[in-house]
Design an enzyme around this catalytic site. Structure first.
Site, PDB file in Angstrom:
ATOM      1  N   GLU A  65       0.843  -1.209   0.000  1.00 29.87           N
ATOM      2  CA  GLU A  65       0.000   0.000   0.000  1.00 29.87           C
ATOM      3  C   GLU A  65       0.872   1.251   0.000  1.00 29.87           C
ATOM      4  O   GLU A  65       2.086   1.188   0.121  1.00 29.87           O
ATOM      5  CB  GLU A  65      -0.919   0.028   1.225  1.00 29.87           C
ATOM      6  CG  GLU A  65      -2.368  -0.336   0.949  1.00 29.87           C
ATOM      7  CD  GLU A  65      -3.109   0.726   0.165  1.00 29.87           C
ATOM      8  OE1 GLU A  65      -2.486   1.702  -0.311  1.00 29.87           O
ATOM      9  OE2 GLU A  65      -4.330   0.593  -0.002  1.00 29.87           O
TER      10      GLU A  65
ATOM     11  N   ARG B 158      -6.935   1.272  12.936  1.00 36.35           N
ATOM     12  CA  ARG B 158      -5.569   1.595  12.496  1.00 36.35           C
ATOM     13  C   ARG B 158      -5.661   2.652  11.400  1.00 36.35           C
ATOM     14  O   ARG B 158      -6.716   2.827  10.777  1.00 36.35           O
ATOM     15  CB  ARG B 158      -4.846   0.358  11.970  1.00 36.35           C
ATOM     16  CG  ARG B 158      -5.438  -0.248  10.708  1.00 36.35           C
ATOM     17  CD  ARG B 158      -4.504  -1.324  10.165  1.00 36.35           C
ATOM     18  NE  ARG B 158      -5.046  -2.040   9.015  1.00 36.35           N
ATOM     19  CZ  ARG B 158      -5.006  -1.614   7.759  1.00 36.35           C
ATOM     20  NH1 ARG B 158      -4.473  -0.427   7.482  1.00 36.35           N
ATOM     21  NH2 ARG B 158      -5.502  -2.345   6.775  1.00 36.35           N
TER      22      ARG B 158
ATOM     23  N   ASN C  18      -4.895   4.145   7.707  1.00 31.48           N
ATOM     24  CA  ASN C  18      -4.960   3.342   6.489  1.00 31.48           C
ATOM     25  C   ASN C  18      -4.395   3.992   5.232  1.00 31.48           C
ATOM     26  O   ASN C  18      -3.677   3.342   4.500  1.00 31.48           O
ATOM     27  CB  ASN C  18      -6.411   2.929   6.210  1.00 31.48           C
ATOM     28  CG  ASN C  18      -6.507   1.887   5.120  1.00 31.48           C
ATOM     29  OD1 ASN C  18      -5.768   0.915   5.138  1.00 31.48           O
ATOM     30  ND2 ASN C  18      -7.402   2.092   4.161  1.00 31.48           N
TER      31      ASN C  18
ATOM     32  N   GLU D  96     -12.555  -4.858  10.026  1.00 31.83           N
ATOM     33  CA  GLU D  96     -13.409  -4.586   8.866  1.00 31.83           C
ATOM     34  C   GLU D  96     -14.877  -4.882   9.152  1.00 31.83           C
ATOM     35  O   GLU D  96     -15.594  -5.462   8.324  1.00 31.83           O
ATOM     36  CB  GLU D  96     -12.905  -5.360   7.638  1.00 31.83           C
ATOM     37  CG  GLU D  96     -11.457  -5.034   7.290  1.00 31.83           C
ATOM     38  CD  GLU D  96     -10.935  -5.762   6.063  1.00 31.83           C
ATOM     39  OE1 GLU D  96     -11.765  -6.350   5.339  1.00 31.83           O
ATOM     40  OE2 GLU D  96      -9.716  -5.746   5.840  1.00 31.83           O
TER      41      GLU D  96
ATOM     42  N   ASN E  57     -10.566   5.198   2.523  1.00 30.64           N
ATOM     43  CA  ASN E  57      -9.491   4.988   1.562  1.00 30.64           C
ATOM     44  C   ASN E  57      -9.317   6.230   0.718  1.00 30.64           C
ATOM     45  O   ASN E  57      -9.971   7.238   0.932  1.00 30.64           O
ATOM     46  CB  ASN E  57      -9.745   3.742   0.713  1.00 30.64           C
ATOM     47  CG  ASN E  57      -8.647   2.707   0.882  1.00 30.64           C
ATOM     48  OD1 ASN E  57      -7.466   3.031   0.786  1.00 30.64           O
ATOM     49  ND2 ASN E  57      -9.033   1.469   1.153  1.00 30.64           N
TER      50      ASN E  57
ATOM     51  N   ASP F 110     -10.124   1.019  -3.802  1.00 31.54           N
ATOM     52  CA  ASP F 110      -9.058   1.119  -2.799  1.00 31.54           C
ATOM     53  C   ASP F 110      -8.439   2.512  -2.896  1.00 31.54           C
ATOM     54  O   ASP F 110      -9.157   3.504  -2.936  1.00 31.54           O
ATOM     55  CB  ASP F 110      -8.049  -0.003  -3.011  1.00 31.54           C
ATOM     56  CG  ASP F 110      -7.320  -0.395  -1.736  1.00 31.54           C
ATOM     57  OD1 ASP F 110      -6.812   0.500  -1.039  1.00 31.54           O
ATOM     58  OD2 ASP F 110      -7.246  -1.598  -1.427  1.00 31.54           O
TER      59      ASP F 110
END
Length: 290
Positions: free
Chosen positions: A16, A99, A101, A120, A147, A196
């Site tokens: 990521e 957390r 992201n 999630e 996101n 995403d």
């Protein structure tokens, strides 16, 4: 657009946060579940990695020559010379199941970053803005997995993704850094996977990585699909633009959630891919800390 190729066998569990660091002409990215920060120099092939003290969602270059990192614990200054992470803010100290992201930097050096429920399940993810170390909630409604986010080239629009809702919102950014009323930019069909990470190119078009979609897709500012690139991995998480002309797109990918049979069918999952684009990206901004 050019044919994608694997340029680094990172084999990341959850690759990521790719970011092109112009001062080094290098690509930085993270493996969230692997607790690693990576640096890759495409010109030489040099690849280095650093241990992170837990899940790390992103690292972004700052104006002090170092980096700001988004850890599960909070924001941290990261020094690649020593490998040290020093926590500077804990916006979600009361939400230990969350957390950090994904993140981006606007033209004023402000960091827009989101959080998510690590399981999630709960709608506990929020979008924040950090301005010279002062963190505030953006005021947008919470979702399970935030996101993106991405900023338009003129700095006037923020794109914010609700991954599980399969919706990307566009939000006006006011002069003082507050946000206006969000509206739906695009909705992703179930057959195309989940939206995403996102990033804008120099024409203001929005590139989106599609988890489970085997592709990165380009949308016009009006929300129309104007291009896409299929990649040899199902879980494409985000792209960034690099090279001296910012016409090389680098895509991160993930092995997370893939069983042995799935991995047999996509052995390059978790790698870094690159492909040429005709429209360059936007030069990256430095996090303003000083």
């Amino acid at each position: 657009m050019g044919e994608p190729r694997s340029v680094l066998a990172a084999q990341a569990m959850l690759g990521e946060g790719p970011v092109w660091v112009a001062r080094e002409q290098a690509l930085w990215f993270v493996d969230i579940k692997g607790h690693r920060v990576h640096r890759f120099d495409p010109a030489t092939g040099d690849h280095r990695s650093y241990d992170a003290p837990g899940q790390v969602g992103w690292v972004l270059p700052s104006d002090d020559g170092k980096f700001l990192a988004g850890l599960q614990q909070g924001l941290a200054r990261f020094d690649p010379v020593t490998g040290a992470f020093d926590i500077v803010a804990t916006p979600e100290a009361g939400t230990p199941g969350n957390r950090l992201n994904d993140a981006t930097v606007d033209g004023q050096g402000r960091v827009w970053f989101g959080s998510m429920d690590d399981n999630e399940e709960a709608d506990s993810g929020r979008l924040y803005c950090s301005n010279q170390g002062v963190v505030r909630d953006s005021g947008l409604p919470p979702v399970c997995i935030t996101n993106g986010p991405a900023i338009s080239p003129d700095g006037r629009t923020l794109y914010h993704t609700d991954t599980l809702g399969r919706v990307i919102h566009k939000v006006p950014v006011n002069v003082d850094g507050t946000l206006g009323r969000p509206s739906v930019f695009v909705t992703i069909d179930e057959a195309d996977g989940w939206p995403d990470g996102s990033v804008c190119d120099s024409e203001g078009h929005v590139w989106i990585g599609l988890w489970g979609g085997w592709r990165a897709r380009r949308y016009s500012p009006a929300g129309e699909i104007v291009g896409e690139v299929r990649l040899p991995a199902a879980n494409i998480t985000k792209i960034t633009f690099g090279g001296t002309d910012l016409c090389t797109a680098y895509a991160t990918s993930a092995r997370k959630g893939l069983d042995a049979d799935a991995l047999d069918g996509q052995p390059l999952a978790g790698n870094i891919f690159a492909f040429h684009v005709d429209v360059p990206g936007v030069p990256g901004n430095l996090v303003r800390l000083s």
